[in-house]
Scaffold this motif. Structure first.
Motif, short mmCIF file in Angstrom:
data_model
loop_
_atom_site.label_atom_id
_atom_site.label_comp_id
_atom_site.label_asym_id
_atom_site.label_seq_id
_atom_site.Cartn_x
_atom_site.Cartn_y
_atom_site.Cartn_z
N ASP A 435 1.01 -1.17 -0.02
CA ASP A 435 0.04 -0.04 0.12
C ASP A 435 0.97 1.26 -0.25
O ASP A 435 1.75 1.56 1.13
N LYS A 436 0.83 2.21 -1.06
CA LYS A 436 1.57 3.33 -1.17
C LYS A 436 1.35 4.50 -0.13
O LYS A 436 2.03 5.29 0.14
N ASN A 437 0.24 4.25 0.62
CA ASN A 437 0.04 4.92 1.83
C ASN A 437 0.57 4.45 2.96
O ASN A 437 0.27 5.21 4.14
N LYS A 438 1.18 3.46 2.87
CA LYS A 438 1.88 2.86 4.28
C LYS A 438 3.22 2.97 4.07
O LYS A 438 3.94 2.92 2.92
N THR A 439 4.07 2.71 5.23
CA THR A 439 5.50 2.49 5.49
C THR A 439 5.91 1.19 5.70
O THR A 439 5.33 0.54 6.71
N TYR A 440 6.91 0.73 5.07
CA TYR A 440 7.16 -0.92 5.11
C TYR A 440 8.61 -0.71 5.37
O TYR A 440 9.53 -0.29 4.54
N TYR A 441 9.06 -1.58 6.16
CA TYR A 441 10.55 -2.25 6.45
C TYR A 441 10.80 -3.46 6.07
O TYR A 441 9.98 -4.30 6.71
N GLY A 442 11.74 -3.90 5.40
CA GLY A 442 12.09 -5.28 5.08
C GLY A 442 13.17 -5.57 5.97
O GLY A 442 14.18 -4.75 6.41
N GLN A 443 13.07 -6.78 6.51
CA GLN A 443 14.13 -7.47 7.36
C GLN A 443 14.59 -8.80 6.97
O GLN A 443 13.98 -9.71 6.56
N LYS A 444 16.12 -8.86 6.54
CA LYS A 444 16.27 -9.96 6.29
C LYS A 444 17.01 -10.87 7.29
O LYS A 444 18.00 -10.16 8.22
N ILE A 445 16.83 -11.92 7.38
CA ILE A 445 17.29 -12.89 8.53
C ILE A 445 18.79 -13.42 8.06
O ILE A 445 19.06 -14.31 7.18
N ALA A 446 19.81 -12.47 8.41
CA ALA A 446 21.11 -12.79 7.67
C ALA A 446 21.90 -13.76 8.51
O ALA A 446 22.45 -14.52 7.78
N LYS A 447 21.71 -14.06 9.70
CA LYS A 447 22.28 -15.14 10.39
C LYS A 447 21.28 -15.78 11.55
O LYS A 447 20.59 -15.10 12.21
N ASN A 448 21.07 -17.00 11.84
CA ASN A 448 20.41 -17.67 12.65
C ASN A 448 20.74 -18.87 12.75
O ASN A 448 21.21 -19.96 11.92
N ARG A 449 20.84 -19.43 14.01
CA ARG A 449 21.43 -21.02 14.28
C ARG A 449 20.38 -21.99 14.10
O ARG A 449 20.22 -22.93 14.85
N GLY A 450 19.37 -21.54 13.66
CA GLY A 450 18.21 -22.25 13.41
C GLY A 450 17.46 -22.06 11.82
O GLY A 450 18.04 -22.00 11.06
#
Length: 484
Positions: A435-450
């Motif tokens: 939605d162009k009326n909203k702000t979004y952040y992307g989060q990349k799981i760069a490291k996880n031990r699971g």
């Protein structure tokens, strides 16, 4: 005839105890090393040390005659023995003799004699060592070196030593214990984070990376208040950039606007926030009405005051030694279970070696103190021009090497509205356009031990109100090669 040398040094024991009473912060460095049952030959000094430790752990981290006398009077037996020893006058005398700058010398002498006594209890010939002409100059490590072959039989005196275990010998016990008490940490207000990391677990460190001025502290504020206020878990927040007023404002906007804190609404399925007010309005003292003001200051404010377990410390100095001291002090004295550090950076310089060193220290102290850690870190300015799916440890400003130290790493950035057409949001209800009326952040799981490594999540964000809601997975829109 050679006079037999004593196997104790009363003076050093008294000076060690006097140093601790004189400078209580020394306990942080020596708590794991001093074993009073073995280290103090004199019963009265052993008792004074044990009472100091109990006072520090259960009553106060500030030592003075008034507080200590009140503490000792809380128990009749304790009070009687305190008077028999001589009360505060005895402690004050020991404090006057002690130089807390020489505490390492006192400690080493006490530990040296402690080792001698323990070897003697094991029937090893210590008389010759006591009569050695260089014995007064020997240190505890020299005693150990001299009897290296026997150290494995002494399990309780020397702090910090570890012995290998036979992996698999407790296999069934381990599985049964996990069945009864799963290896799950404190819950996070983001479902996928909670699933992938199994909460904020003891001895684990999570690092969340963002660009400068994109909301690292605000994101952390939601996690801090979710665990430290809503869940009432004692937590410590260490900051080196923002001040206490800014964190009060973030606490107010977080709790007022995020539906997880909607304690006035008994229907947990209701996603409406408790109220709706911007952080700037809070700072400017602007409210929609007197009713809203009373709601926030009285009802919300009283609820926070009653439930908060968030200990906040603004650091002017944030060397590794300062950080370690404060972490240990608050864990030992206040029972803190989660450490938050905003922002992770080198002290007096941001060379990658210093940042990695600080990260390693935090990881080690979390392991030693059996607590969880959550740190923020800044990403490079070039991250602006990189697709969220392509972020990696190279995008960490000055310190990509810390990637190897931490347990969980998240790299996130605000998505450019001009790029919304490149992505879709996928969740349990289907696939949707951004939605162009909203702000979004992307989060990349760069490291996880699971699970979840490489996954890109998407969060809907309103920085003015400090709302952060995980809405699903971010997926790319792939176009055929001939599609122009």
């Amino acid at each position: 005839m050679v006079e037999k040398r004593k196997d104790n040094d009363y003076a050093s024991e008294a000076l060690l105890v006097g140093s601790l009473y004189k400078n209580v912060d020394l306990y942080i460095e020596y708590a794991d090393l001093i074993k009073s049952k073995y280290d103090f030959h004199d019963e009265e000094l052993r008792y004074l040390y044990d009472m100091f430790e109990l006072f520090y752990m259960t009553f106060s981290q500030e030592m003075n005659e008034s507080k200590f006398t009140i503490f000792m009077s809380q128990d009749s037996e304790r009070s009687k023995r305190y008077k028999d020893i001589g009360g505060w006058r005895t402690i004050e005398y020991q404090m006057s003799l002690a130089d807390d700058k020489d505490v390492d010398k006192y400690f080493d002498t006490v530990k040296k004699y402690s080792l001698i006594r323990e070897f003697a209890r094991k029937n090893f010939p210590t008389d010759k060592m006591l009569q050695h002409p260089k014995f007064p100059q020997m240190k505890a490590e020299d005693i150990i070196s001299t009897m290296r072959y026997a150290v494995d039989n002494i399990n309780t005196v020397v702090g910090g030593g570890k012995q290998a275990t036979l992996l698999g010998s407790k296999f069934k016990d381990k599985l049964e214990s996990w069945k009864q008490t799963p290896d799950i940490g404190h819950p996070l207000p983001f479902p996928k984070w909670d699933e992938y990391f199994r909460g904020l677990r003891k001895k684990k460190v999570l690092v969340d990376g963002m660009l400068s001025n994109e909301g690292k502290s605000r994101r952390m504020a939601k996690v801090v208040n979710f665990i430290g206020v809503l869940k009432r878990v004692p937590v410590l927040v260490l900051v080196n950039e923002q001040d206490e007023d800014e964190w009060y404002a973030m606490q107010a906007s977080t709790i007022c606007n995020n539906y997880e804190f909607n304690f006035l609404n008994s229907n947990t399925d209701n996603k409406e926030s408790l109220t709706n007010i911007t952080e700037s309005d809070i700072l400017n003292g602007v409210y929609e009405s007197e009713d809203q003001y009373r709601l926030i200051t009285e009802i919300v404010g009283e609820w926070i005051k009653e439930n908060t377990r968030v200990y906040f410390l603004e650091l002017n100095k944030y060397s590794d030694e300062d950080l370690q001291r404060e972490i240990k002090k608050h864990v030992l004295g206040l029972g803190v279970e989660v450490i938050y550090y905003d922002t992770l950076k080198g002290y007096k310089g941001d060379q990658w070696e210093t940042v990695k060193q600080t990260t390693t220290m935090i990881k080690n102290v979390c392991g030693e103190m059996n607590v969880a850690g959550y740190c923020t870190i800044q990403l490079t300015d070039e991250t602006h021009n990189i697709d969220i799916f392509d972020l990696n440890s190279n995008n960490i400003a000055n310190a990509k090497q810390l990637y190897h130290v931490v347990d969980h790493m998240i790299l996130e950035k605000r998505l450019n509205p001009n790029d919304y057409h490149k992505y879709r949001i996928t969740n349990e209800w289907g696939t949707y356009e951004l939605d162009k009326n909203k702000t979004y952040y992307g989060q990349k799981i760069a490291k996880n031990r699971g699970t979840g490594k490489g996954t890109v999540l998407v969060t809907e964000v309103n920085l003015d109100r400090n709302t952060w809601y995980e809405v699903g997975f971010l997926t790319k829109v792939f176009k055929p090669k001939n599609d122009k």
